[in-house]
Design an enzyme around this catalytic site. Structure first.
Site, PDB file in Angstrom:
ATOM      1  N   GLU A   1       0.845  -1.196   0.000  1.00  9.75           N
ATOM      2  CA  GLU A   1       0.000   0.000   0.000  1.00  9.75           C
ATOM      3  C   GLU A   1       0.881   1.248   0.000  1.00  9.75           C
ATOM      4  O   GLU A   1       1.751   1.385   0.858  1.00  9.75           O
ATOM      5  CB  GLU A   1      -0.891  -0.025   1.250  1.00  9.75           C
ATOM      6  CG  GLU A   1      -1.906  -1.160   1.218  1.00  9.75           C
ATOM      7  CD  GLU A   1      -2.447  -1.545   2.609  1.00  9.75           C
ATOM      8  OE1 GLU A   1      -2.188  -0.807   3.588  1.00  9.75           O
ATOM      9  OE2 GLU A   1      -3.118  -2.585   2.700  1.00  9.75           O
TER      10      GLU A   1
ATOM     11  N   LEU B   1      -6.180  -1.801  -1.021  1.00  9.10           N
ATOM     12  CA  LEU B   1      -5.968  -1.824   0.427  1.00  9.10           C
ATOM     13  C   LEU B   1      -6.508  -3.130   1.024  1.00  9.10           C
ATOM     14  O   LEU B   1      -7.634  -3.174   1.516  1.00  9.10           O
ATOM     15  CB  LEU B   1      -6.673  -0.603   1.038  1.00  9.10           C
ATOM     16  CG  LEU B   1      -6.132  -0.032   2.337  1.00  9.10           C
ATOM     17  CD1 LEU B   1      -6.761   1.310   2.615  1.00  9.10           C
ATOM     18  CD2 LEU B   1      -6.283  -0.968   3.516  1.00  9.10           C
ATOM     19  N   ALA B   2      -5.710  -4.189   0.955  1.00 10.70           N
ATOM     20  CA  ALA B   2      -6.183  -5.494   1.407  1.00 10.70           C
ATOM     21  C   ALA B   2      -4.975  -6.365   1.739  1.00 10.70           C
ATOM     22  O   ALA B   2      -4.256  -6.812   0.852  1.00 10.70           O
ATOM     23  CB  ALA B   2      -7.042  -6.142   0.327  1.00 10.70           C
ATOM     24  N   GLU B   3      -4.744  -6.579   3.034  1.00  9.65           N
ATOM     25  CA  GLU B   3      -3.520  -7.257   3.452  1.00  9.65           C
ATOM     26  C   GLU B   3      -3.499  -8.744   3.119  1.00  9.65           C
ATOM     27  O   GLU B   3      -2.463  -9.282   2.741  1.00  9.65           O
ATOM     28  CB  GLU B   3      -3.275  -7.048   4.953  1.00  9.65           C
ATOM     29  CG  GLU B   3      -2.727  -5.660   5.317  1.00  9.65           C
ATOM     30  CD  GLU B   3      -3.771  -4.557   5.246  1.00  9.65           C
ATOM     31  OE1 GLU B   3      -4.972  -4.877   5.170  1.00  9.65           O
ATOM     32  OE2 GLU B   3      -3.395  -3.373   5.261  1.00  9.65           O
TER      33      GLU B   3
ATOM     34  N   GLN C   1       1.922  -2.135   5.742  1.00  2.89           N
ATOM     35  CA  GLN C   1       2.200  -0.744   6.086  1.00  2.89           C
ATOM     36  C   GLN C   1       2.519  -0.519   7.568  1.00  2.89           C
ATOM     37  O   GLN C   1       3.457   0.188   7.900  1.00  2.89           O
ATOM     38  CB  GLN C   1       0.998   0.090   5.665  1.00  2.89           C
ATOM     39  CG  GLN C   1       1.277   1.551   5.551  1.00  2.89           C
ATOM     40  CD  GLN C   1       0.217   2.237   4.709  1.00  2.89           C
ATOM     41  OE1 GLN C   1      -0.958   2.274   5.075  1.00  2.89           O
ATOM     42  NE2 GLN C   1       0.610   2.783   3.579  1.00  2.89           N
ATOM     43  N   PHE C   2       1.725  -1.121   8.455  1.00  2.00           N
ATOM     44  CA  PHE C   2       1.966  -0.965   9.899  1.00  2.00           C
ATOM     45  C   PHE C   2       1.767  -2.312  10.585  1.00  2.00           C
ATOM     46  O   PHE C   2       0.997  -3.151  10.109  1.00  2.00           O
ATOM     47  CB  PHE C   2       1.012   0.062  10.506  1.00  2.00           C
ATOM     48  CG  PHE C   2       1.160   1.442   9.944  1.00  2.00           C
ATOM     49  CD1 PHE C   2       2.225   2.252  10.332  1.00  2.00           C
ATOM     50  CD2 PHE C   2       0.252   1.936   9.021  1.00  2.00           C
ATOM     51  CE1 PHE C   2       2.378   3.541   9.811  1.00  2.00           C
ATOM     52  CE2 PHE C   2       0.392   3.225   8.494  1.00  2.00           C
ATOM     53  CZ  PHE C   2       1.457   4.026   8.894  1.00  2.00           C
TER      54      PHE C   2
ATOM     55  N   PHE D   1      -1.573  -4.360  11.271  1.00  2.00           N
ATOM     56  CA  PHE D   1      -2.421  -4.764  10.144  1.00  2.00           C
ATOM     57  C   PHE D   1      -1.856  -5.968   9.410  1.00  2.00           C
ATOM     58  O   PHE D   1      -2.260  -6.292   8.295  1.00  2.00           O
ATOM     59  CB  PHE D   1      -2.638  -3.570   9.205  1.00  2.00           C
ATOM     60  CG  PHE D   1      -2.965  -2.319   9.961  1.00  2.00           C
ATOM     61  CD1 PHE D   1      -3.965  -2.340  10.926  1.00  2.00           C
ATOM     62  CD2 PHE D   1      -2.234  -1.152   9.784  1.00  2.00           C
ATOM     63  CE1 PHE D   1      -4.255  -1.215  11.680  1.00  2.00           C
ATOM     64  CE2 PHE D   1      -2.523  -0.019  10.540  1.00  2.00           C
ATOM     65  CZ  PHE D   1      -3.539  -0.042  11.485  1.00  2.00           C
ATOM     66  N   ILE D   2      -0.935  -6.639  10.059  1.00  2.00           N
ATOM     67  CA  ILE D   2      -0.304  -7.800   9.437  1.00  2.00           C
ATOM     68  C   ILE D   2      -1.146  -9.064   9.663  1.00  2.00           C
ATOM     69  O   ILE D   2      -0.993 -10.053   8.954  1.00  2.00           O
ATOM     70  CB  ILE D   2       1.133  -7.994   9.988  1.00  2.00           C
ATOM     71  CG1 ILE D   2       1.991  -8.783   8.982  1.00  2.00           C
ATOM     72  CG2 ILE D   2       1.132  -8.670  11.355  1.00  2.00           C
ATOM     73  CD1 ILE D   2       3.470  -8.767   9.279  1.00  2.00           C
TER      74      ILE D   2
ATOM     75  N   PRO E   1      -4.227 -10.131   9.024  1.00  2.00           N
ATOM     76  CA  PRO E   1      -4.945 -10.829   7.926  1.00  2.00           C
ATOM     77  C   PRO E   1      -4.028 -11.663   7.033  1.00  2.00           C
ATOM     78  O   PRO E   1      -4.501 -12.543   6.322  1.00  2.00           O
ATOM     79  CB  PRO E   1      -5.574  -9.676   7.119  1.00  2.00           C
ATOM     80  CG  PRO E   1      -5.669  -8.552   8.083  1.00  2.00           C
ATOM     81  CD  PRO E   1      -4.476  -8.687   8.982  1.00  2.00           C
TER      82      PRO E   1
ATOM     83  N   HIS F   1      -0.226   0.540  15.929  1.00  2.00           N
ATOM     84  CA  HIS F   1       0.955   0.767  15.088  1.00  2.00           C
ATOM     85  C   HIS F   1       2.240   0.389  15.804  1.00  2.00           C
ATOM     86  O   HIS F   1       3.321   0.631  15.297  1.00  2.00           O
ATOM     87  CB  HIS F   1       1.051   2.241  14.674  1.00  2.00           C
ATOM     88  CG  HIS F   1       0.008   2.661  13.688  1.00  2.00           C
ATOM     89  ND1 HIS F   1      -1.335   2.555  13.946  1.00  2.00           N
ATOM     90  CD2 HIS F   1       0.124   3.169  12.440  1.00  2.00           C
ATOM     91  CE1 HIS F   1      -2.004   3.022  12.904  1.00  2.00           C
ATOM     92  NE2 HIS F   1      -1.149   3.386  11.971  1.00  2.00           N
TER      93      HIS F   1
END
Ligand code: TPP
Ligand code: MG
Lengths: 288, 325
Positions: B29, B58-60, B82-83, B86-87, B89, B129
């Site tokens: 992203e 935008l889709a992990e 990205q952060f 959000f890892i 998924p 984050h």
């Protein structure tokens, strides 16, 4: 008020349940006697294989087995339309497609017999093995299509999902990305009306599953999945579009799971025998 | 090449490998025109084109899943999450496919992908984050998990990760991105994966740490030197699989072990290090193993994050404890 956009889903069917043409003009493949025979033979072979596999499971020689009874036309058309250099990303019951691509019957039995060596099969070396985590395989197809596009290869990634699988986030994410990037990928929904014991109407209020592709900006069609000619024509068209750089297609193949979900399931617990009998009348590969 | 930061080193490693290997592509992203929110991919799209540096939707789960698909067909994707928060998924794709495919196809399909993500706290970031999530990936068979703690190790280890024929999760200590500079030669030389790095030698206590906590651990070791306590500082670097031999050799010498990590205590990678040492080196030990870690609590917002993360004082306290009586 004005209308911003309008959509429609076309339905394709060339044969009635008895195998009689319902359309005035049939696609070209219908005139290719050898190809029609090749597909019919395979539909029959998968049927026989399926019955044998279930018998092997019942006698303790296989683990749980997922039958493909009723899906033969959908599966065989997929495998027959693809080229060896294309890549296949199956779920777990598309033996007809895999046999068409060179996978051997004993390799399917090895896998369901609990032996990973079944995944190192005789089909194309870039084809994926069976995928049990529902819908995750769609992402792999998208990634493969990206690789082909990046290298300028005229190859197509093809993946199959069930009606239940269309409720997963991965399904929507994949359609969305393939649409945004206009990738050479063909997504097939084998809509067999059931996800184990959950009927289609509990998965979604959509009139069709094909329309889910519209949200991804994808060419989306609905096909009689028990009509080998319609199914083959839809695959040929989709593969051709993909190869020409015209982007992805979503094909909803409307069929029916005539068997239990797997050998570990008893469908009599949740669905009516009349419904199954009605579906049997429309099955694709009438046995003689 | 002059002195560069850890984030510069990551950028250089990707650029080197893209320059020398057409199959390397970068995706994530905002990694394209924007060069990534931390600037890790700055300039890459300009240099290598939009086909090789891809801004994804935008889709992990998608990012991890398509990386597997790409890798299976001959590419070497380097994907950015990205952060850190959000890892999660991606875990489905990583455990069910990335780590399994080679084994379950009996070698037919490999997954040479890298999943990069920032990790850890201390940068006054918003909620979600600042987590340290290496233990999730360390628990996955078939996946290497690597955490660099200096610009030079970031450069060499990322090169090794991209070249590795199997999936590597590469967690970058966000707090160290611009902490200090180091001379790094941009020569394409990789460092070994699956190997610890001894950062400081000492005879009295072995300190094992990784990621940003290396900073506090080294500081504690320096400060105790004045009191005549010699600490050996080991950067674990590859948290899975663990290079236990290097650690055992050190513990044999010192007889004392303190493990420092930012992630919560329970089932953290420190527990595995301690178990391995107990297993293979119990009789080297003169004192119980100490762990200095984050707490078994939700990572707090940034007002309290420094109370959560191990401090130099807490580390010194644990070291002294191993030296009691
Ligand atoms: C992610 C995930 N959740 C649950 C299951 C268990 N499960 C296996 S098959 C199945 C139903 C799938 O239905 P559908 O997608 O319609 O495919 P079908 O089996 O009907 O061909 C479920 C829930 C699974 N394999 N993966
Ligand atoms: Mg179904």
């Amino acid at each position: 008020m004005t209308i911003s956009a309008k959509f429609e889903i076309k339905y394709f069917q060339y044969l009635d349940p008895a195998g009689k043409p319902v359309a005035k003009k049939l696609p070209k493949v219908a005139e290719d006697r050898d190809e029609m025979l090749r597909m019919y033979r395979m539909m029959s072979q998968v049927r026989v294989f399926d019955r044998k596999a279930i018998a092997l499971q019942r006698t303790g020689q296989l683990g749980t087995y997922a039958s493909s009874l009723g899906h033969e036309a959908t599966h065989v058309a997929i495998g027959a339309a693809m080229r060896p250099e294309d890549a296949f990303f199956p779920m777990y019951r598309e033996y007809g497609a895999q046999f068409m691509r060179g996978v051997k019957m004993e390799e399917v039995l090895l896998f369901w017999g609990g032996d990973e060596r079944g995944n190192d099969f005789s089909g194309p070396k870039h084809d994926f093995p069976w995928c049990v985590p529902i819908a995750t395989q769609f992402h792999h197809a998208v990634g493969a299509a990206m690789a082909y596009k990046y290298r300028g290869e005229k190859r197509v990634a093809v993946s199959v999902i069930g009606d239940g699988g269309t409720s997963q986030g991965d399904f929507y994410e994949s359609l969305n990305a393939a649409g945004a990037w206009q990738l050479p990928v063909v997504f097939v929904i084998a809509n067999n009306k059931w996800a184990i014991s959950v009927p289609l109407e509990l998965q979604t209020r959509c009139e069709t599953l094909a329309q889910k592709g519209i949200a991804g900006g994808i060419e989306s069609v609905q096909v009689d999945g028990n009509d080998i000619i319609a199914m083959r024509e839809a695959m040929d068209t989709a593969l051709d579009r993909a190869r020409k750089g015209k982007g992805p297609t979503l094909i909803e193949a409307v069929t029916y799971r005539l068997s239990d979900h797997t050998t570990a399931d008893d469908a009599r617990r949740y669905r009516k025998q009349e419904e199954v009998a009605e579906a049997e009348a429309k099955e694709p590969a009438e046995e003689s | 090449m002059g002195a560069i930061t850890l984030i510069d080193a990551i950028n250089l490693a990707m650029a080197w490998e893209m320059e020398h290997d057409d199959s390397v592509v970068v995706l994530g992203e905002d990694v394209g025109v924007n060069g990534g929110v931390f600037r890790a991919t700055a300039g890459l799209q300009e240099r290598f084109g939009k086909e090789r540096v891809l801004d994804t939707p935008l889709a992990e789960a998608l990012i991890a899943g398509i990386s597997i698909g790409m890798a299976s067909q001959g590419l070497k994707p380097v994907a950015e999450i990205q952060f850190s928060g959000f890892i999660y998924p991606t875990i489905d794709q990583m455990i069910n496919h990335a780590g399994r495919l080679r084994s379950r196809t009996r070698g037919r399909i490999g997954v040479p992908m890298v999943l990069r993500a920032p990790s850890g706290g201390g940068i006054h970031a918003p909620e979600h984050h600042s987590e340290s999530n290496e233990a999730f990936f360390a628990h996955m068979p078939g996946i290497r998990c690597v955490i660099p703690s200096s610009p030079a190790r970031a450069y060499g280890l990322l090169l090794a990760a991209i070249r590795d024929p199997d999936p590597v999760v590469f967690l970058e200590p966000t707090r160290m991105y611009r902490m200090n500079k180091q001379n790094v030669e941009d020569n394409g030389e990789a460092l070994p994966l699956d190997s610890c790095f001894i950062l400081k030698e000492g005879d009295d206590v072995t300190l094992v740490s990784w990621g940003a906590m290396i900073f506090e651990t080294l500081k504690a070791a320096k400060e105790l030197e004045a009191d005549g306590i010699g600490c050996e500082v080991i950067d674990l670097a590859t948290v899975s699989p663990i290079d236990i031999d290097t650690i055992l050799e050190s513990v044999e010498k010192t007889g004392r072990l303190v493990i420092v990590h930012e992630a919560p205590l329970s089932c953290g990678v420190g527990a595995e290090v301690a178990a391995l040492v107990a297993d293979k080196g119990l009789f080297y030990l003169h004192a119980p193993i100490q762990r200095v870690t984050g707490y078994d609590a939700v990572m707090p917002l940034f007002k309290l994050e420094h109370d959560y993360m191990p401090s130099v004082n807490r580390i010194k306290g644990a070291i002294r404890k191993t030296l009691e009586d």
